[in-house]
Design an enzyme around this catalytic site. Structure first.
Site, short mmCIF file in Angstrom:
data_model
loop_
_atom_site.label_atom_id
_atom_site.label_comp_id
_atom_site.label_asym_id
_atom_site.label_seq_id
_atom_site.Cartn_x
_atom_site.Cartn_y
_atom_site.Cartn_z
N GLU A 36 36.12 51.02 50.25
CA GLU A 36 36.02 52.41 50.40
C GLU A 36 34.89 53.22 49.72
O GLU A 36 34.73 52.93 48.43
CB GLU A 36 37.42 53.25 49.81
CG GLU A 36 37.41 54.60 50.11
CD GLU A 36 38.69 55.19 49.80
OE1 GLU A 36 38.81 56.53 49.82
OE2 GLU A 36 39.69 54.70 48.94
N ARG A 261 44.32 40.47 42.02
CA ARG A 261 43.18 41.14 41.67
C ARG A 261 42.62 40.66 40.37
O ARG A 261 43.48 40.16 39.58
CB ARG A 261 43.15 42.73 41.87
CG ARG A 261 44.15 43.55 40.76
CD ARG A 261 44.03 44.85 40.85
NE ARG A 261 44.12 45.47 42.18
CZ ARG A 261 43.02 46.55 42.54
NH1 ARG A 261 41.90 46.57 41.88
NH2 ARG A 261 43.09 46.90 43.86
N LYS A 271 37.56 52.28 40.52
CA LYS A 271 36.40 53.32 40.81
C LYS A 271 36.85 54.63 40.07
O LYS A 271 36.07 55.30 39.67
CB LYS A 271 36.07 53.18 42.12
CG LYS A 271 35.50 52.05 42.74
CD LYS A 271 35.26 51.96 44.14
CE LYS A 271 36.40 51.59 44.86
NZ LYS A 271 36.52 51.58 46.20
#
Ligand code: ATP
Ligand code: MG
Length: 555
Positions: A36, A261, A271
């Site tokens: 994204e 992850r 982020k």
């Protein structure tokens, strides 16, 4: 492939391998990396990039770079450009040009109309808050929306009205009609579209309804005929929803595979949080060398190979875990040890005078650039009467095991002579300002016939030719292993105040005069360093990538 070899595959490779053996999708392997564009990529993304591109590379497949840009309010072109640069820098090439989920807005809209026509979606006049309040819990069923049984015609008219901009933001949503009771909350009539009068970085003002991530993501994979959609574990329980859409839309069945992850200690990795560090000025930018971003690591001096090796070494796991930062540092040391030229730089200089060396004389000493790799050649460095050594390499009254310089001690200067410390001078503050030594003329490296013994080897620079530079030393960004998850404290409270030390007056050997931003070196005994983009032709700035694990081993 033998059973032994198969056992060595990680669980994702095993799945891909079996799919190929069964000729699923004609044996095609097509992955994608779907960021994204709402921030710069970090080392966790690097893991995902290496995994997706790595799989395609191993199995003769392809990888798409697709920007998941369905959320118009947080996305910026700056991020798109930075992401492309980072993926390329890591050494990967995506298939064709980069793709955008926003390119599929029309197709996704048509999919939604199909679901409406099939009685599988409805327009709800409830607000997002009302919907949330009606959701129930895994054991308590959802309260059905009063609009759940609208006719197909009414739903179509309302949805088209939503697209046409007839209704206010927040007044209506489109929902899938799936279940009121599923223990999987994602299946409880999830929202597919919301009204947002927002400008999109690519589609401009063409749309005022935007698809939710959960509706757009899986369908984007299908549209691109992605065979293996690899994502992180938190999407595991979204998978039934993605499958539901695929089934009812009768579109390409991409297979979603989840892995754990990557988490690293002493840093944060989302982020959203990294953006806060940038916006609040707690770091100098996304590429601050202390950041776990790819751009930060690049500026710090990490090589693409070191990051790829790190990703391989970490492997793929099915359970969440935290990787020690030292593993990342190990990977960069291992790579730079082989690839970075070894030079001499003195971070905290103290004068050294060789009292029996002629005042005007300068010798050019030849030194190999990297003993690990002969092909890297050699260079010359000047040696003269007036030198600088590292302040910490001299002690007025050293203990026995100190194999560096002290009164009456011998030491070798790298690539030069053995010297004998005679004396030292202190300044008005009582600090040692100058060390005096004599050299053994027949002890020169490579042709030493002196028979003089010495244990340590010190780096040095010649005073006249030394190049003054700025050096930035880094420490961990946070003081604690896990800065997140503290109830009463924000993660920024754990920032390490000493994560940056600036040395304005370091000195390096003259061969570095023309070094360019991005060039990497080992400063013997002091660590690995990389030229920072803040450098000018007149003034070099070096970042320390990482310290050396060990000092010099004596050769
Ligand atoms: P963040 O929380 O940092 O914003 P994200 O998952 O929201 O991460 P995306 O841009 O959606 O970021 O991620 C792009 C891809 O990178 C996704 O496939 C995602 O699974 C993967 N990814 C993100 N963070 C990690 C991580 N820490 N480890 C491995 N893969 C990751
Ligand atoms: Mg995200």
């Amino acid at each position: 492939m033998s059973t032994e070899e198969k056992k060595k595959l990680n669980f994702i490779e095993q799945i891909v391998h079996n799919d190929i053996e069964m000729n699923k999708h004609e044996g095609r392997v097509h992955t994608r990396f779907p960021p994204e564009p709402n921030g710069y990529l970090h080392i966790g993304h690097a893991k995902s990039i290496c995994l997706n591109f790595g799989l395609a590379n191993s199995y003769g497949g392809k990888t798409n770079l697709r920007f998941d840009d369905t959320n118009p309010t947080k996305e910026e072109t700056e991020y798109v450009d930075a992401i492309k640069k980072d993926v390329e820098w890591l050494g990967f090439k995506w298939e064709g040009t980069e793709l955008y989920a926003s390119d599929y807005f029309e197709e996704l809209y048509q999919f939604a109309e199909k679901l409406i026509k099939d009685g599988k979606a409805f327009v709800d006049d409830s607000s997002v808050e009302e919907i949330r309040a009606m959701r129930g819990t895994p054991t308590v069923p959802m309260t059905p929306s009063p609009n759940r049984d609208r006719s197909v015609e009414e739903n179509l008219a309302l949805f088209r009205g939503m697209r046409a901009g007839k209704y206010e933001e927040g007044s209506r949503v489109l929902r899938a009609k799936i279940s009121l009771t599923s223990p999987n909350m994602h299946l409880r009539d999830p929202i597919m579209y919301r009204i947002l009068f927002a400008h999109h970085h690519r589609t401009g003002d063409a749309w005022c309804i935007y698809p939710m991530y959960d509706y757009a993501h899986g369908q984007s994979d299908s549209i691109e005929k992605i065979t293996h959609s690899i994502c992180t574990l938190e999407f595991e329980n979204h998978r039934p929803l993605y499958k539901w859409f695929i089934k009812h839309l009768e579109i390409f069945p991409s297979r979603q595979i989840e892995f754990a992850r990557l988490n690293l200690n002493y840093t944060v990795m989302s982020k959203r949080r990294l953006l806060r560090l940038v916006e609040e000025g707690l770091v100098t930018g996304w590429d601050d060398p202390r950041m776990p971003t790819i751009s930060g690591l690049r500026r710090r001096g990490y090589s693409p190979a070191s990051i790829r090796n790190f990703a391989t070494r970490v492997g793929v796991a099915k359970r969440d875990n935290v990787i020690d930062l030292s593993l990342l540092e190990f990977s960069v040391r291992e790579d730079l040890n082989k690839t970075a030229p070894r030079v001499m730089g003195v971070l905290d200089p103290i004068k050294l005078v060789i009292t029996n060396y002629p005042e005007e004389k300068t010798e050019d000493l030849t030194i190999v650039n990297n003993p690990e790799d002969e092909s890297m050649g050699s260079r010359t460095i000047p040696f003269s009467k007036h030198l600088y050594i590292e302040r910490t390499d001299f002690m007025e009254d050293p203990p026995k095991k100190f194999f560096r310089l002290g009164p009456g001690r011998n030491v070798r200067l790298k690539g030069a002579y053995i010297i004998h410390c005679e004396d030292f001078v202190k300044d008005e503050n009582g600090e040692v300002s100058e060390v005096h030594a004599t050299y053994y003329p027949d002890s020169r490296s490579g042709s030493d016939t002196s028979g003089v013994k010495s244990k340590g080897v010190l780096h040095f620079v010649s005073q006249k030719e030394a190049v003054p530079v700025e050096v930035r030393l880094y420490d961990r960004l946070f003081n604690v292993e896990a800065p997140l998850g503290h109830e009463d404290k924000d993660f920024t409270e754990f920032l390490n105040k000493d994560s940056l030390t600036v040395i304005k007056n370091a000195l390096v050997e003259p061969s570095l005069k023309d070094a360019k931003p991005g060039d990497r070196f080992q400063f013997m005994r002091m660590g690995y360093f990389c030229v920072d983009p803040d450098s000018t032709d007149e003034h070099l700035v070096f970042n320390r990538t990482v310290t050396l694990k060990d000092g010099w081993k004596k050769k």
